[in-house]
Motif scaffolding. Structure first.
Motif, PDB file in Angstrom:
ATOM      1  N   ALA A  12      -1.820  -4.948  -6.069  1.00  0.00           N
ATOM      2  CA  ALA A  12      -1.145  -4.154  -5.043  1.00  0.00           C
ATOM      3  C   ALA A  12      -1.109  -4.975  -3.763  1.00  0.00           C
ATOM      4  O   ALA A  12      -2.050  -5.718  -3.462  1.00  0.00           O
ATOM      5  CB  ALA A  12      -1.884  -2.844  -4.816  1.00  0.00           C
ATOM      6  N   PHE A  13      -0.025  -4.849  -3.024  1.00  0.00           N
ATOM      7  CA  PHE A  13       0.165  -5.615  -1.801  1.00  0.00           C
ATOM      8  C   PHE A  13       0.500  -4.650  -0.670  1.00  0.00           C
ATOM      9  O   PHE A  13       1.479  -3.907  -0.757  1.00  0.00           O
ATOM     10  CB  PHE A  13       1.312  -6.616  -1.970  1.00  0.00           C
ATOM     11  N   ILE A  14      -0.317  -4.654   0.358  1.00  0.00           N
ATOM     12  CA  ILE A  14      -0.040  -3.852   1.550  1.00  0.00           C
ATOM     13  C   ILE A  14       0.687  -4.771   2.519  1.00  0.00           C
ATOM     14  O   ILE A  14       0.112  -5.743   3.014  1.00  0.00           O
ATOM     15  CB  ILE A  14      -1.341  -3.324   2.187  1.00  0.00           C
ATOM     16  N   LEU A  15       1.951  -4.488   2.751  1.00  0.00           N
ATOM     17  CA  LEU A  15       2.786  -5.322   3.622  1.00  0.00           C
ATOM     18  C   LEU A  15       3.452  -4.447   4.678  1.00  0.00           C
ATOM     19  O   LEU A  15       3.612  -3.244   4.488  1.00  0.00           O
ATOM     20  CB  LEU A  15       3.856  -6.042   2.810  1.00  0.00           C
ATOM     21  N   TYR A  40      11.161  -0.497   8.647  1.00  0.00           N
ATOM     22  CA  TYR A  40      10.520   0.745   9.073  1.00  0.00           C
ATOM     23  C   TYR A  40       9.381   0.529  10.070  1.00  0.00           C
ATOM     24  O   TYR A  40       8.920   1.471  10.695  1.00  0.00           O
ATOM     25  CB  TYR A  40       9.955   1.496   7.856  1.00  0.00           C
ATOM     26  N   SER A  41       8.856  -0.705  10.165  1.00  0.00           N
ATOM     27  CA  SER A  41       7.669  -1.011  10.993  1.00  0.00           C
ATOM     28  C   SER A  41       6.481  -0.149  10.574  1.00  0.00           C
ATOM     29  O   SER A  41       5.696   0.296  11.402  1.00  0.00           O
ATOM     30  CB  SER A  41       7.966  -0.831  12.488  1.00  0.00           C
ATOM     31  N   LEU A  42       6.373   0.072   9.285  1.00  0.00           N
ATOM     32  CA  LEU A  42       5.299   0.864   8.678  1.00  0.00           C
ATOM     33  C   LEU A  42       4.770   0.098   7.473  1.00  0.00           C
ATOM     34  O   LEU A  42       5.490  -0.709   6.878  1.00  0.00           O
ATOM     35  CB  LEU A  42       5.833   2.223   8.205  1.00  0.00           C
ATOM     36  N   PRO A  43       3.509   0.345   7.078  1.00  0.00           N
ATOM     37  CA  PRO A  43       3.002  -0.317   5.881  1.00  0.00           C
ATOM     38  C   PRO A  43       3.705   0.196   4.631  1.00  0.00           C
ATOM     39  O   PRO A  43       4.103   1.358   4.567  1.00  0.00           O
ATOM     40  CB  PRO A  43       1.514   0.041   5.850  1.00  0.00           C
ATOM     41  N   VAL A  44       3.852  -0.704   3.665  1.00  0.00           N
ATOM     42  CA  VAL A  44       4.463  -0.358   2.381  1.00  0.00           C
ATOM     43  C   VAL A  44       3.548  -0.901   1.285  1.00  0.00           C
ATOM     44  O   VAL A  44       3.014  -2.005   1.408  1.00  0.00           O
ATOM     45  CB  VAL A  44       5.870  -0.969   2.234  1.00  0.00           C
ATOM     46  N   LEU A  45       3.374  -0.130   0.214  1.00  0.00           N
ATOM     47  CA  LEU A  45       2.568  -0.565  -0.920  1.00  0.00           C
ATOM     48  C   LEU A  45       3.495  -1.069  -2.021  1.00  0.00           C
ATOM     49  O   LEU A  45       4.292  -0.304  -2.567  1.00  0.00           O
ATOM     50  CB  LEU A  45       1.704   0.577  -1.445  1.00  0.00           C
ATOM     51  N   TYR A  46       3.397  -2.374  -2.300  1.00  0.00           N
ATOM     52  CA  TYR A  46       4.103  -3.008  -3.415  1.00  0.00           C
ATOM     53  C   TYR A  46       3.072  -3.228  -4.512  1.00  0.00           C
ATOM     54  O   TYR A  46       1.896  -3.453  -4.224  1.00  0.00           O
ATOM     55  CB  TYR A  46       4.680  -4.359  -3.000  1.00  0.00           C
ATOM     56  N   CYS A  82       8.494  -6.472  -8.852  1.00  0.00           N
ATOM     57  CA  CYS A  82       7.436  -5.518  -8.539  1.00  0.00           C
ATOM     58  C   CYS A  82       8.049  -4.148  -8.259  1.00  0.00           C
ATOM     59  O   CYS A  82       9.269  -3.981  -8.263  1.00  0.00           O
ATOM     60  CB  CYS A  82       6.605  -5.998  -7.348  1.00  0.00           C
ATOM     61  N   PHE A  83       7.195  -3.190  -8.010  1.00  0.00           N
ATOM     62  CA  PHE A  83       7.594  -1.844  -7.628  1.00  0.00           C
ATOM     63  C   PHE A  83       7.050  -1.595  -6.232  1.00  0.00           C
ATOM     64  O   PHE A  83       6.136  -2.275  -5.778  1.00  0.00           O
ATOM     65  CB  PHE A  83       7.016  -0.808  -8.602  1.00  0.00           C
ATOM     66  N   TYR A  84       7.620  -0.626  -5.546  1.00  0.00           N
ATOM     67  CA  TYR A  84       7.073  -0.243  -4.245  1.00  0.00           C
ATOM     68  C   TYR A  84       7.219   1.253  -4.052  1.00  0.00           C
ATOM     69  O   TYR A  84       8.069   1.895  -4.668  1.00  0.00           O
ATOM     70  CB  TYR A  84       7.721  -1.021  -3.098  1.00  0.00           C
ATOM     71  N   ILE A  85       6.344   1.777  -3.217  1.00  0.00           N
ATOM     72  CA  ILE A  85       6.382   3.196  -2.885  1.00  0.00           C
ATOM     73  C   ILE A  85       7.151   3.320  -1.573  1.00  0.00           C
ATOM     74  O   ILE A  85       6.784   2.705  -0.566  1.00  0.00           O
ATOM     75  CB  ILE A  85       4.961   3.775  -2.762  1.00  0.00           C
ATOM     76  N   HIS A  86       8.228   4.078  -1.605  1.00  0.00           N
ATOM     77  CA  HIS A  86       9.103   4.223  -0.447  1.00  0.00           C
ATOM     78  C   HIS A  86       8.331   4.687   0.791  1.00  0.00           C
ATOM     79  O   HIS A  86       7.528   5.618   0.706  1.00  0.00           O
ATOM     80  CB  HIS A  86      10.217   5.236  -0.728  1.00  0.00           C
ATOM     81  N   PRO A  87       8.591   4.067   1.940  1.00  0.00           N
ATOM     82  CA  PRO A  87       7.907   4.468   3.176  1.00  0.00           C
ATOM     83  C   PRO A  87       8.631   5.568   3.945  1.00  0.00           C
ATOM     84  O   PRO A  87       8.307   5.844   5.098  1.00  0.00           O
ATOM     85  CB  PRO A  87       7.897   3.165   3.984  1.00  0.00           C
ATOM     86  N   CYS A  88       9.604   6.227   3.286  1.00  0.00           N
ATOM     87  CA  CYS A  88      10.448   7.212   3.974  1.00  0.00           C
ATOM     88  C   CYS A  88       9.656   8.271   4.741  1.00  0.00           C
ATOM     89  O   CYS A  88      10.053   8.682   5.820  1.00  0.00           O
ATOM     90  CB  CYS A  88      11.358   7.924   2.982  1.00  0.00           C
ATOM     91  N   VAL A 145      -1.324   7.047   0.142  1.00  0.00           N
ATOM     92  CA  VAL A 145      -0.434   6.171  -0.629  1.00  0.00           C
ATOM     93  C   VAL A 145      -1.192   5.497  -1.765  1.00  0.00           C
ATOM     94  O   VAL A 145      -0.747   5.488  -2.908  1.00  0.00           O
ATOM     95  CB  VAL A 145       0.225   5.109   0.284  1.00  0.00           C
ATOM     96  N   GLY A 146      -2.359   4.931  -1.462  1.00  0.00           N
ATOM     97  CA  GLY A 146      -3.124   4.213  -2.479  1.00  0.00           C
ATOM     98  C   GLY A 146      -3.640   5.097  -3.594  1.00  0.00           C
ATOM     99  O   GLY A 146      -3.818   4.645  -4.722  1.00  0.00           O
ATOM    100  N   ALA A 147      -3.881   6.363  -3.272  1.00  0.00           N
ATOM    101  CA  ALA A 147      -4.390   7.296  -4.291  1.00  0.00           C
ATOM    102  C   ALA A 147      -3.438   7.406  -5.470  1.00  0.00           C
ATOM    103  O   ALA A 147      -3.867   7.651  -6.599  1.00  0.00           O
ATOM    104  CB  ALA A 147      -4.610   8.671  -3.667  1.00  0.00           C
ATOM    105  N   THR A 148      -2.159   7.188  -5.250  1.00  0.00           N
ATOM    106  CA  THR A 148      -1.185   7.293  -6.338  1.00  0.00           C
ATOM    107  C   THR A 148      -1.397   6.232  -7.396  1.00  0.00           C
ATOM    108  O   THR A 148      -1.066   6.436  -8.559  1.00  0.00           O
ATOM    109  CB  THR A 148       0.258   7.192  -5.806  1.00  0.00           C
ATOM    110  N   VAL A 149      -1.926   5.060  -7.010  1.00  0.00           N
ATOM    111  CA  VAL A 149      -2.123   3.973  -7.959  1.00  0.00           C
ATOM    112  C   VAL A 149      -3.612   3.671  -8.171  1.00  0.00           C
ATOM    113  O   VAL A 149      -3.993   2.610  -8.627  1.00  0.00           O
ATOM    114  CB  VAL A 149      -1.367   2.689  -7.533  1.00  0.00           C
ATOM    115  N   GLY A 150      -4.463   4.624  -7.839  1.00  0.00           N
ATOM    116  CA  GLY A 150      -5.887   4.500  -8.129  1.00  0.00           C
ATOM    117  C   GLY A 150      -6.696   3.705  -7.137  1.00  0.00           C
ATOM    118  O   GLY A 150      -7.813   3.273  -7.448  1.00  0.00           O
TER     119      GLY A 150
END
Length: 199
Positions: free
Chosen positions: A75-78, A83-89, A152-158, A189-194
Motif C-alpha cells: 500500500a502506498f500513501i501518496l 485533491y491535495s489530500l492523501p490517497v491510498l494506492y 495498481c488500485f486506489y481508493i478514491h479521495p472524493c 481508509v486503511g481499515a478497508t485493506v486491513g
C-alpha cells in the motif's frame, strides 16, 4: 530516530488550509506517522522525494493467508496533486503455498475477495454516481503515480475532505494536527485493506 532532520518530537503544526495539505505538510505528516506504523508492527518505509528533505509518501507491506494462498499487498500513501489530500494506492499478488507461484491481482473482483477486509467501510467512501462492484465504486485501477508500469488500485479521495472535516468538528476528537492527520485518515481508509494502527 531522526529522519531527514526532523526529530521524533510531537509538534502542534496544523495544515494551513485544512483538510488540504501542501507537499511540505504531507511530508511532515508522513515523518510523524512512520513511528506509529512501526509501533503497531506494520512494515513500512518512507518514499523520499526528489525535493530535498521531503517525502513523497509511505509504502506499507501486509501479508495475509487464505487457506493455501498467501496475499502480499503493498500500500502506498501518496498526496494527490489534484485533491491535495492523501490517497491510498495498493498492488497485490497471491502466491500458492504449494507451488510458490505468484500471480498479480488485476481484477477488481479479486481485490474484493483477497484484499478488501472491510467492504462496509469502503462503501462509505464511494461516490453514488460511480459504477458499483460488490456494492462499492470507491476503487479504481490505474498506473502507479511513482512506479511507472506498475498496475495498481486506489481508493478514491472524493469524500476524504468531507470525512476529515467531520472528524475535525467532532468535540470528541482533539484538534487535528499534522501529527494526528494520517493516523485518523488511515483509520477510515486503511481499515478497508486491513491496515490498522494501535492506540
Amino acid at each position: 530516530m531522526t529522519v531527514l532532520g526532523v526529530s521524533d518530537g510531537i509538534t502542534a503544526n496544523y495544515a494551513s488550509n485544512f483538510p488540504y495539505l501542501t507537499s511540505a505538510e504531507f511530508s511532515e505528516a508522513c515523518v510523524s506517522f512512520l513511528p506509529r506504523l512501526h509501533g503497531s508492527g506494520i512494515t513500512s518505509r518512507p518514499l523520499p522525494s526528489t525535493e530535498k528533505d521531503l517525502y513523497d509518501g509511505i509504502e506499507i507491506t501486509t501479508l495475509r493467508e487464505y487457506g493455501d494462498i498467501r496475499v502480499t499487498s503493498k500500500a502506498f500513501i501518496l498526496l494527490s496533486p489534484i485533491y491535495s489530500l492523501p490517497v491510498l494506492y495498493f498492488s497485490s499478488e497471491y502466491t500458492s503455498l504449494h507451488t510458490g507461484e505468484s500471480t498479480p491481482i488485476t481484477l477488481v473482483e479479486d481485490v474484493y475477495k483477497y484484499v478488501i477486509t472491510n467492504p462496509s467501510q469502503i462503501s462509505l467512501l464511494s461516490e453514488p454516481t460511480m459504477p458499483s462492484v460488490s456494492g462499492s465504486g470507491a476503487i479504481s485501477q490505474c498506473e502507479h503515480p511513482l512506479y511507472h508500469g506498475l498496475l495498481c488500485f486506489y481508493i478514491h479521495p472524493c469524500h476524504t475532505g468531507e470525512v476529515m472535516n467531520t472528524l475535525n468538528e467532532d468535540p470528541e476528537v482533539p484538534d487535528i494536527t499534522l501529527h494526528s492527520y494520517l493516523p485518523l485518515w488511515i483509520g477510515f481508509v486503511g481499515a478497508t485493506v486491513g491496515i490498522a494502527i494501535r492506540g
